[in-house]
Structures are given as structure tokens and as C-alpha cells.
Design a protein around this motif. Structure first.
Motif, PDB file in Angstrom:
ATOM      1  N   ARG A 117       0.843  -1.205   0.000  1.00 39.53           N
ATOM      2  CA  ARG A 117       0.000   0.000   0.000  1.00 39.53           C
ATOM      3  C   ARG A 117       0.875   1.251   0.000  1.00 39.53           C
ATOM      4  N   ASN A 118       1.934   1.220   0.805  1.00 40.88           N
ATOM      5  CA  ASN A 118       2.840   2.362   0.864  1.00 40.88           C
ATOM      6  C   ASN A 118       3.589   2.543  -0.452  1.00 40.88           C
ATOM      7  N   ASP A 119       4.019   1.429  -1.075  1.00 41.36           N
ATOM      8  CA  ASP A 119       4.719   1.516  -2.359  1.00 41.36           C
ATOM      9  C   ASP A 119       3.861   2.232  -3.401  1.00 41.36           C
ATOM     10  N   LEU A 120       2.570   1.877  -3.458  1.00 41.63           N
ATOM     11  CA  LEU A 120       1.686   2.508  -4.445  1.00 41.63           C
ATOM     12  C   LEU A 120       1.347   3.945  -4.041  1.00 41.63           C
ATOM     13  N   ALA A 121       1.168   4.192  -2.742  1.00 38.76           N
ATOM     14  CA  ALA A 121       0.752   5.526  -2.285  1.00 38.76           C
ATOM     15  C   ALA A 121       1.823   6.575  -2.534  1.00 38.76           C
ATOM     16  N   ARG A 122       3.108   6.163  -2.498  1.00 39.88           N
ATOM     17  CA  ARG A 122       4.175   7.160  -2.699  1.00 39.88           C
ATOM     18  C   ARG A 122       4.523   7.361  -4.166  1.00 39.88           C
ATOM     19  N   LEU A 123       3.801   6.693  -5.036  1.00 46.13           N
ATOM     20  CA  LEU A 123       4.028   6.846  -6.470  1.00 46.13           C
ATOM     21  C   LEU A 123       3.235   8.048  -6.969  1.00 46.13           C
ATOM     22  N   PRO A 124       3.895   9.113  -7.431  1.00 43.82           N
ATOM     23  CA  PRO A 124       3.153  10.284  -7.916  1.00 43.82           C
ATOM     24  C   PRO A 124       2.235   9.917  -9.073  1.00 43.82           C
ATOM     25  N   GLY A 125       1.024  10.430  -9.015  1.00 46.35           N
ATOM     26  CA  GLY A 125       0.076  10.162 -10.082  1.00 46.35           C
ATOM     27  C   GLY A 125      -0.981   9.133  -9.742  1.00 46.35           C
ATOM     28  N   THR A 126      -0.887   8.535  -8.535  1.00 45.52           N
ATOM     29  CA  THR A 126      -1.902   7.569  -8.121  1.00 45.52           C
ATOM     30  C   THR A 126      -2.911   8.237  -7.191  1.00 45.52           C
ATOM     31  N   GLY A 127      -4.144   7.739  -7.258  1.00 40.24           N
ATOM     32  CA  GLY A 127      -5.193   8.186  -6.359  1.00 40.24           C
ATOM     33  C   GLY A 127      -5.211   7.343  -5.098  1.00 40.24           C
ATOM     34  N   PRO A 128      -6.323   7.348  -4.372  1.00 39.08           N
ATOM     35  CA  PRO A 128      -6.399   6.609  -3.099  1.00 39.08           C
ATOM     36  C   PRO A 128      -6.146   5.110  -3.296  1.00 39.08           C
ATOM     37  N   VAL A 129      -5.301   4.564  -2.428  1.00 40.94           N
ATOM     38  CA  VAL A 129      -4.983   3.136  -2.479  1.00 40.94           C
ATOM     39  C   VAL A 129      -6.010   2.380  -1.640  1.00 40.94           C
ATOM     40  N   ARG A 130      -6.467   1.244  -2.165  1.00 42.35           N
ATOM     41  CA  ARG A 130      -7.424   0.447  -1.399  1.00 42.35           C
ATOM     42  C   ARG A 130      -7.002  -1.021  -1.426  1.00 42.35           C
ATOM     43  N   VAL A 131      -7.446  -1.753  -0.409  1.00 41.94           N
ATOM     44  CA  VAL A 131      -7.258  -3.203  -0.359  1.00 41.94           C
ATOM     45  C   VAL A 131      -8.561  -3.834  -0.819  1.00 41.94           C
ATOM     46  N   ASP A 132      -8.549  -4.395  -2.031  1.00 43.57           N
ATOM     47  CA  ASP A 132      -9.757  -4.963  -2.617  1.00 43.57           C
ATOM     48  C   ASP A 132     -10.094  -6.328  -2.041  1.00 43.57           C
ATOM     49  N   GLU A 133      -9.062  -7.055  -1.620  1.00 45.54           N
ATOM     50  CA  GLU A 133      -9.262  -8.393  -1.068  1.00 45.54           C
ATOM     51  C   GLU A 133      -8.119  -8.659  -0.099  1.00 45.54           C
ATOM     52  N   LEU A 134      -8.427  -9.272   1.058  1.00 46.52           N
ATOM     53  CA  LEU A 134      -7.409  -9.486   2.084  1.00 46.52           C
ATOM     54  C   LEU A 134      -7.386 -10.949   2.500  1.00 46.52           C
ATOM     55  N   PHE A 135      -6.208 -11.565   2.424  1.00 46.23           N
ATOM     56  CA  PHE A 135      -5.934 -12.920   2.917  1.00 46.23           C
ATOM     57  C   PHE A 135      -6.880 -13.947   2.292  1.00 46.23           C
ATOM     58  N   ALA A 136      -6.990 -13.922   0.984  1.00 49.07           N
ATOM     59  CA  ALA A 136      -7.764 -14.937   0.267  1.00 49.07           C
ATOM     60  C   ALA A 136      -6.880 -16.157   0.047  1.00 49.07           C
ATOM     61  N   VAL A 137      -7.389 -17.336   0.349  1.00 48.78           N
ATOM     62  CA  VAL A 137      -6.595 -18.562   0.258  1.00 48.78           C
ATOM     63  C   VAL A 137      -6.807 -19.197  -1.114  1.00 48.78           C
ATOM     64  N   ARG A 138      -5.698 -19.384  -1.852  1.00 46.80           N
ATOM     65  CA  ARG A 138      -5.757 -19.967  -3.184  1.00 46.80           C
ATOM     66  C   ARG A 138      -4.716 -21.094  -3.274  1.00 46.80           C
ATOM     67  N   GLU A 139      -4.876 -21.953  -4.285  1.00 48.76           N
ATOM     68  CA  GLU A 139      -4.010 -23.123  -4.408  1.00 48.76           C
ATOM     69  C   GLU A 139      -2.972 -22.922  -5.510  1.00 48.76           C
ATOM     70  N   TRP A 140      -1.744 -23.341  -5.231  1.00 43.42           N
ATOM     71  CA  TRP A 140      -0.666 -23.395  -6.227  1.00 43.42           C
ATOM     72  C   TRP A 140       0.034 -24.737  -6.094  1.00 43.42           C
ATOM     73  N   SER A 141      -0.130 -25.594  -7.073  1.00 49.99           N
ATOM     74  CA  SER A 141       0.648 -26.820  -7.210  1.00 49.99           C
ATOM     75  C   SER A 141       0.812 -27.567  -5.889  1.00 49.99           C
ATOM     76  N   GLY A 142      -0.320 -27.893  -5.265  1.00 48.34           N
ATOM     77  CA  GLY A 142      -0.280 -28.684  -4.040  1.00 48.34           C
ATOM     78  C   GLY A 142      -0.086 -27.896  -2.771  1.00 48.34           C
ATOM     79  N   LEU A 143      -0.129 -26.570  -2.852  1.00 48.42           N
ATOM     80  CA  LEU A 143       0.035 -25.718  -1.672  1.00 48.42           C
ATOM     81  C   LEU A 143      -1.094 -24.706  -1.605  1.00 48.42           C
TER      82      LEU A 143
END
Length: 369
Positions: A223-249
Motif C-alpha cells: 500500500r505504501n509503495d503505491l501511495a508514494r508513487l506520484p500520479g496515483t489516487g487513493p490506495v485500497r485493499v480490494d481483497e485481504l488474505f484470500a486462500v488460493r491453491e498453487w501446485s499442491g500448496l
């Protein structure tokens, strides 16, 4: 084609942006990528494949350099432009392939000791979290093309592909978005938190206070990386801690985004997001100092950025689950984020679990002579 190696003169972010701009790609104002909807004629540049190493990302961010790369033949920044309608050569048939024994960059005890040193640094207040990465390599004989395609085809790879140059090749099966720009919005999808892809593993991941705390720290960093980038508007978290699968994990992923309200160029964007927070730590520059002191072998092609820039979007994956060949050996990397609550042996085992599908894909069917 553009190449830049660590130690070459100039700012790699600006040099890369200049090369792509000279080829007609919209790198000076990425917010305009969504407006580039005119048909592209045969022979016109339609986009470019991009690669940025972790070392180049550290240079862009002003961070400490790490240990030397074990694959110096691979450039630290590489770009190839493609023209619409140009014929694509078919993948050649692969010849015999055999893989020798793996040589680890550190023992299990040495890896565990590095975790302990990070915990001590956190206890002193030097850093909040550090991602520690190990390396292994193995000799090979024959043609690696089929093995690299097997890696790129691993289940759950959002970024599955092969990139090659003179005397080297890399393959990625990364599930993680470092940065995407599409329809006037910049997006990152950090992944932190891993368990076996079983029902018990899913419950354990969701219930782990340690994994959630580690994950939220990196979400805040992104969030901080995007917020300090000139030219960006308000930063938001669209999804938090969603569990997804990758190759058996199971892995936990969040989605962080912001509108591009002003002109944002590729060079500024790369400086803001490279190297990725989920493979460095927080604060990022302090974590890079710890990484440089701890890891005996450089990160090479891993933990960088790899993807595509077109007229209508930019999409770069974080080059985790990524391997390289240099003509003699094949190289793999894996690691994890360390917090004050990390158990050293569990962290060593987690890194092994992450690299296991990649190593198995590389091994594949062998031909002995």
C-alpha cells in the motif's frame, strides 16, 4: 532487444523506458494503456517481454546489493519487442535430458541459523520482517527445453512461460502479480502464507496468527509503495488474505490497487515496486541490508519481475517459482518471510515445500547414458 547487467553505466529503469518508448510503447504515461484500443497492423510493434532481476530492482530502489548472481550470463534487465503478425518459430523437439544431484547453497542448519539472525534483528528493532531465500543448482546433460516447459506448465501458474537469450534460459510458474496496469488502475497481488493443500492445511493457514501478521505487514508495505508513487489516487485493499491453491500448496493472497490519476511512467513504477515487498520484507531498504548480509548466493533470476507490456496493459509477475539454465547447470531458489514468531525448522521446511514441485518438474523423465 535491450540488455543491462549489474555494473553497466546508467539508470536501468530510465534506459529500459527509453528503449521501449523508442519502439512506440506507452511507457511515459501508463495510465494511457487502456486508451490504446486501435487495431495494430502487421509489422507494427505490439508489445514487449520484460525481465528485471532482484539485483536490478535493488539498484532501482536504492537498496544494498546482494551476493553475486550464480548465473551471470543472464542480464539483470532484458526486453524483447515483438511485431504483430511476425511468424513465431515452433518449439523445437527436445533431445535427451538428464539432471545430476542438487547442490544446496546452505545446509538446513545454516538456513535455520539465518532465520535466527533475522529474529534477532527484529528483536533489536532493525527490521520488522525479512524474506530469506536459498539457492540450489544441479548439473545437467542434454536439452533443457522440455524441462523448462514442464516448469512453466505447473498448476496454478498465473505467469507460466519461458524466456531465453544467448547461452541462457529461464522458466517461471509464478502465481504472484508484482504489478499490473490495466484500464487506468495499478494493481499488486502480494502472496504470503503457505500450507499443504489439504483441508487441514487450509484450516491451519486461516487460523495462523503468525501467517496473518506476516501477510498484513506486506500488504501495508505494498500500500505504501503505491501511495508514494506520484500520479496515483487513493490506495485500497480490494481483497485481504484470500486462500488460493498453487501446485499442491495453499497460499494467502491479497489484492491492492489504486487509480492512475496522473501521468505515471514505467521507470517510476519500477522504482516504487521493485524488488517486490513479499520477497524482501519491511521496511524494504532495511530488509535488503539484512538480505545482503545473510544470503551466501545471489538471487539471480528469482525474486524479480517477468511479464509483458503492450499498448493496452502492463502485467509483471514476481519471479518466484522460477528457474534458470546457463549451459551447464540448472538453478532454483526458494524461501519465505521471517517474523519474530518464526520457527526456524518450519521455515526451512516451507522453503523445501515451495521448491519441490519445481524440482520434480525439472527432473521429469530422465535418459541415462
Amino acid at each position: 532487444m535491450f540488455r543491462w547487467h549489474q555494473g553497466d553505466p546508467g539508470d536501468p529503469a530510465e534506459l529500459l523506458a527509453g528503449f521501449l518508448a523508442d519502439n512506440g510503447l506507452p511507457v511515459r504515461n501508463l495510465g494511457r494503456t487502456g486508451d490504446q484500443d486501435r487495431p495494430i497492423g502487421d509489422g507494427e510493434i505490439c508489445g514487449a517481454a520484460l525481465y528485471v532481476s532482484a539485483d536490478a530492482g535493488s539498484v532501482m530502489a536504492g537498496g544494498a546489493p546482494g551476493a553475486p548472481t550464480p548465473v551471470p550470463v543472464v542480464p539483470d534487465v532484458y526486453a524483447v519487442v515483438y511485431a504483430h503478425g511476425a511468424p513465431v518459430a515452433p518449439s523445437p523437439a527436445s533431445g535427451p535430458w538428464s539432471l545430476g544431484p542438487w547442490r544446496e547453497s546452505w545446509s538446513r542448519d545454516e538456513h535455520a541459523e539465518a532465520v535466527q539472525r533475522v529474529r534477532a534483528a527484529i528483536g533489536r528493532g532493525d527490521v520488522y520482517q525479512v524474506n530469506v531465500v536459498g539457492h540450489a543448482s544441479a548439473p545437467y546433460r542434454g536439452d533443457p527445453a522440455a524441462a523448462l516447459r514442464r516448469v512453466a506448465g505447473l498448476a496454478g501458474a498465473r505467469y507460466g512461460g519461458v524466456l531465453a537469450g544467448d547461452g541462457w534460459a529461464m522458466a517461471t510458474a509464478s502465481p504472484e502479480t508484482l504489478v499490473e496496469v490495466r484500464d487506468g488502475r495499478v494493481i499488486t497481488r502480494p502472496i504470503k502464507g503457505t500450507r499443504p493443500a489439504t483441508e487441514a492445511g487450509r484450516r491451519e493457514l486461516l487460523a495462523s496468527a503468525k501467517e496473518r501478521a506476516e501477510h498484513v505487514m506486506i500488504v501495508d508495505l505494498e500500500r505504501n509503495d503505491l501511495a508514494r508513487l506520484p500520479g496515483t489516487g487513493p490506495v485500497r485493499v480490494d481483497e485481504l488474505f484470500a486462500v488460493r491453491e498453487w501446485s499442491g500448496l495453499w497460499q494467502a493472497e491479497s489484492v491492492v490497487s489504486a487509480p492512475l490519476d496522473g501521468a505515471v511512467g514505467l521507470a517510476a513504477l519500477l522504482r516504487a515496486v521493485c524488488p517486490g515487498g513479499s520477497v524482501t520484507g519491511a521496511p524494504k531498504l532495511a530488509a535488503l541490508r539484512q538480505i545482503a548480509a545473510l544470503e551466501p548466493v545471489g538471487r539471480g533470476v528469482s525474486m524479480g519481475a517477468l511479464g509483458w507490456l503492450g499498448h493496452d496493459h502492463l502485467d509483471l509477475g514476481l519471479s518466484i517459482r522460477t528457474v534458470a539454465t546457463d549451459g551447464d547447470r540448472v538453478h532454483v531458489w526458494a524461501g519465505g518471510g521471517i517474523t519474530i514468531d518464526s520457527d526456524p525448522i518450519a521455515e526451512v521446511d516451507e522453503a523445501a515445500a515451495k521448491s519441490a514441485p519445481v524440482r520434480a518438474a525439472l527432473r521429469g523423465p530422465t535418459v541415462r547414458s
